[in-house]
Design a protein around this motif. Structure first.
Motif, mmCIF file in Angstrom:
data_model
loop_
_atom_site.group_PDB
_atom_site.id
_atom_site.type_symbol
_atom_site.label_atom_id
_atom_site.label_comp_id
_atom_site.label_asym_id
_atom_site.label_seq_id
_atom_site.Cartn_x
_atom_site.Cartn_y
_atom_site.Cartn_z
ATOM 1 N N GLU A 91 -2.077 0.882 -1.601
ATOM 2 C CA GLU A 91 -1.135 1.888 -2.149
ATOM 3 C C GLU A 91 -1.551 3.256 -2.191
ATOM 4 O O GLU A 91 -0.556 4.111 -2.763
ATOM 5 C CB GLU A 91 -1.150 1.059 -3.547
ATOM 6 C CG GLU A 91 -0.647 -0.529 -3.596
ATOM 7 C CD GLU A 91 0.696 -0.300 -2.825
ATOM 8 O OE1 GLU A 91 1.435 0.081 -2.857
ATOM 9 O OE2 GLU A 91 0.960 -1.430 -2.259
ATOM 10 N N ILE A 92 -2.753 4.250 -1.661
ATOM 11 C CA ILE A 92 -3.551 5.601 -1.644
ATOM 12 C C ILE A 92 -2.175 6.405 -0.796
ATOM 13 O O ILE A 92 -2.751 5.999 0.605
ATOM 14 C CB ILE A 92 -4.491 5.247 -1.654
ATOM 15 C CG1 ILE A 92 -4.804 4.919 -3.211
ATOM 16 C CG2 ILE A 92 -4.659 7.419 -1.677
ATOM 17 C CD1 ILE A 92 -6.548 4.898 -3.002
ATOM 18 N N ILE A 93 -1.672 7.646 -0.744
ATOM 19 C CA ILE A 93 -1.182 7.286 0.056
ATOM 20 C C ILE A 93 -1.600 8.909 0.608
ATOM 21 O O ILE A 93 -2.822 9.796 0.085
ATOM 22 C CB ILE A 93 0.212 9.417 -0.120
ATOM 23 C CG1 ILE A 93 -0.157 10.032 -0.718
ATOM 24 C CG2 ILE A 93 1.503 7.617 -1.218
ATOM 25 C CD1 ILE A 93 0.956 10.475 -1.562
ATOM 26 N N THR A 94 -1.859 9.371 1.980
ATOM 27 C CA THR A 94 -2.754 10.366 2.680
ATOM 28 C C THR A 94 -1.615 12.351 1.988
ATOM 29 O O THR A 94 -0.567 11.459 2.641
ATOM 30 C CB THR A 94 -2.969 10.667 3.760
ATOM 31 O OG1 THR A 94 -4.232 9.305 4.055
ATOM 32 C CG2 THR A 94 -3.964 11.477 3.661
#
Length: 99
Positions: A91-94
């Protein structure tokens, strides 16, 4: 590297237990004494219950003659491998940052 294909890292305590201690021909008690730590501290490390701390790395590096950086690199590689297995980053964007 994909978390499913990355080779597991070896805990530094396993290297002590399987390679270093037998090569020294010292008993665990004598090895702990040479390090200046309790038997329990050594047993926790070789039992992979405790990490190599910076202070322990200094002790191991001096006793083994290979420097503290060696032992800390092993611990960091192990810790990062474990974190990659345990931490869900789905769920963590880059972020892309312009240079």
């Amino acid at each position: 590297m994909n978390r499913d294909t990355e080779r597991p890292r070896t805990h530094p305590g396993a290297i002590l237990r399987e390679d270093v201690l037998p090569a020294t021909r010292l008993t665990k008690v004598a090895f702990a004494r040479a390090l200046g730590v309790s038997r329990q501290t050594l047993y926790d490390l070789i039992g992979e219950k405790q990490p190599v701390t910076p202070a322990m790395a200094v002790r191991l590096g001096k006793l083994c003659g290979n420097g503290p950086e060696f032992w800390l690199r092993l611990q960091i590689a192990y810790d990062l491998w474990r974190a990659k297995q345990d931490v869900d980053t789905a769920e963590i964007i880059t972020l892309s940052v312009a240079s």
